[in-house]
Design a protein around this motif. Structure first.
Motif, short mmCIF file in Angstrom:
data_model
loop_
_atom_site.label_atom_id
_atom_site.label_comp_id
_atom_site.label_asym_id
_atom_site.label_seq_id
_atom_site.Cartn_x
_atom_site.Cartn_y
_atom_site.Cartn_z
N LYS A 184 0.85 -1.18 0.00
CA LYS A 184 0.00 0.00 0.00
C LYS A 184 0.89 1.24 0.00
O LYS A 184 2.04 1.19 0.40
CB LYS A 184 -0.92 -0.01 1.22
CG LYS A 184 -1.98 -1.10 1.13
CD LYS A 184 -3.20 -0.76 1.94
CE LYS A 184 -4.31 -1.74 1.59
NZ LYS A 184 -5.56 -1.42 2.27
N LYS A 185 0.32 2.36 -0.44
CA LYS A 185 1.12 3.57 -0.58
C LYS A 185 0.53 4.72 0.21
O LYS A 185 -0.69 4.95 0.18
CB LYS A 185 1.23 3.95 -2.06
CG LYS A 185 2.11 5.18 -2.29
CD LYS A 185 2.25 5.48 -3.78
CE LYS A 185 3.04 6.76 -4.00
NZ LYS A 185 3.13 7.11 -5.41
N ASN A 212 -2.13 8.21 -6.98
CA ASN A 212 -1.85 6.77 -6.98
C ASN A 212 -1.66 6.19 -5.58
O ASN A 212 -1.07 5.13 -5.43
CB ASN A 212 -0.60 6.51 -7.83
CG ASN A 212 -0.82 6.91 -9.28
OD1 ASN A 212 -1.85 6.59 -9.86
ND2 ASN A 212 0.12 7.63 -9.84
N SER A 213 -2.15 6.89 -4.58
CA SER A 213 -1.94 6.44 -3.20
C SER A 213 -3.20 5.86 -2.58
O SER A 213 -4.31 6.20 -2.97
CB SER A 213 -1.47 7.62 -2.34
OG SER A 213 -0.14 7.94 -2.67
N ASP A 214 -2.99 5.01 -1.60
CA ASP A 214 -4.11 4.48 -0.82
C ASP A 214 -4.49 5.44 0.30
O ASP A 214 -5.64 5.51 0.71
CB ASP A 214 -3.71 3.12 -0.22
CG ASP A 214 -3.39 2.11 -1.29
OD1 ASP A 214 -4.33 1.61 -1.92
OD2 ASP A 214 -2.20 1.84 -1.53
#
Lengths: 139, 82
Positions: A4-5, A132-134
């Motif tokens: 995850k980011k 593009n991140s969680d």
């Protein structure tokens, strides 16, 4: 499965909020999250080599600053730079300084900032990372 | 696991993080978990109240098994299996 980011927009230059950021980064590192940190305006002041260890400004409950800082010592809380360093050692973490923010504080070169910083960036890089991140945080 | 069962566990490794606050114990566990083999047991000593809740959640996310917590005087022993 991909990690995850977390993207962290770090605006603050105060040690209380930077310490909180360090706690969150520790948790992210424990979970092997990929982390991208974007150092914006006031945070760029705190990330300059000459300020990182001497800056003791707090943003909140400023009348209790001495009590707050004493409590950090009492609890063996690592300095925020050490917390960031530990997180960076344990997970894939990149720290970018906003070029504009750097200029505001007379820091135009990578060498003007503490060694944890990876590069100087523009705002599109931050927005792309955030897209593009969680998890996205602004501190 | 019951408290009686937890008290009989002999951990393969022990991490003493009683001198640190959150996220110190979690990071100590994260660093140490790489030193044990799958199936081995790690004991985390923590005086941080939040850690007794944190470690089970971390285990769940990372695929480890949290076996339970034993409360000692002023600290916790948290057992997990890799």
């Amino acid at each position: 499965m991909a990690n995850k980011k977390l993207t962290l927009a770090l605006y603050t230059g105060s040690v209380d909020k930077l310490t909180a950021a360090g706690v969150i980064l520790g948790g992210a590192a424990a979970e092997d999250m990929d982390v991208e940190i974007y150092v914006l305006l006031q945070a760029a002041f705190a990330f300059k080599k000459e300020n990182a260890l001497t800056n003791d400004r707090v943003a909140e409950i400023t009348d209790k600053k001495d009590e707050f800082l004493a409590s950090l010592d009492r609890l063996n809380t690592p300095h925020w730079t050490d917390a960031f360093k530990t997180a960076k050692e344990l997970t894939n973490m990149t720290i970018h300084v906003c070029g504009f923010a750097g200029k505001v504080w007379h820091g135009e070169k990578l060498d003007d900032f503490i060694d944890l910083v990876d590069d100087i960036c523009g705002i599109s890089q931050y927005l792309t990372s955030a897209e593009n991140s969680d998890i996205n945080l602004f501190i | 696991m019951t408290q009686e069962e937890l008290l009989t566990i002999k951990a393969d490794t022990s991490v003493d993080a009683r001198g640190t606050s959150c996220p110190g114990p979690l990071l100590a566990a994260k660093k140490a978990i790489g030193t044990i083999e799958k199936g081995q047991i790690m004991e985390v000593l923590s005086a941080d109240e939040g850690t007794r809740n944190d470690i089970p959640k971390w285990c769940n996310k990372k695929g480890f098994e949290c076996l339970g917590t034993v409360e000692e005087s002023g600290f916790y022993k948290i057992y997990l299996k890799k």
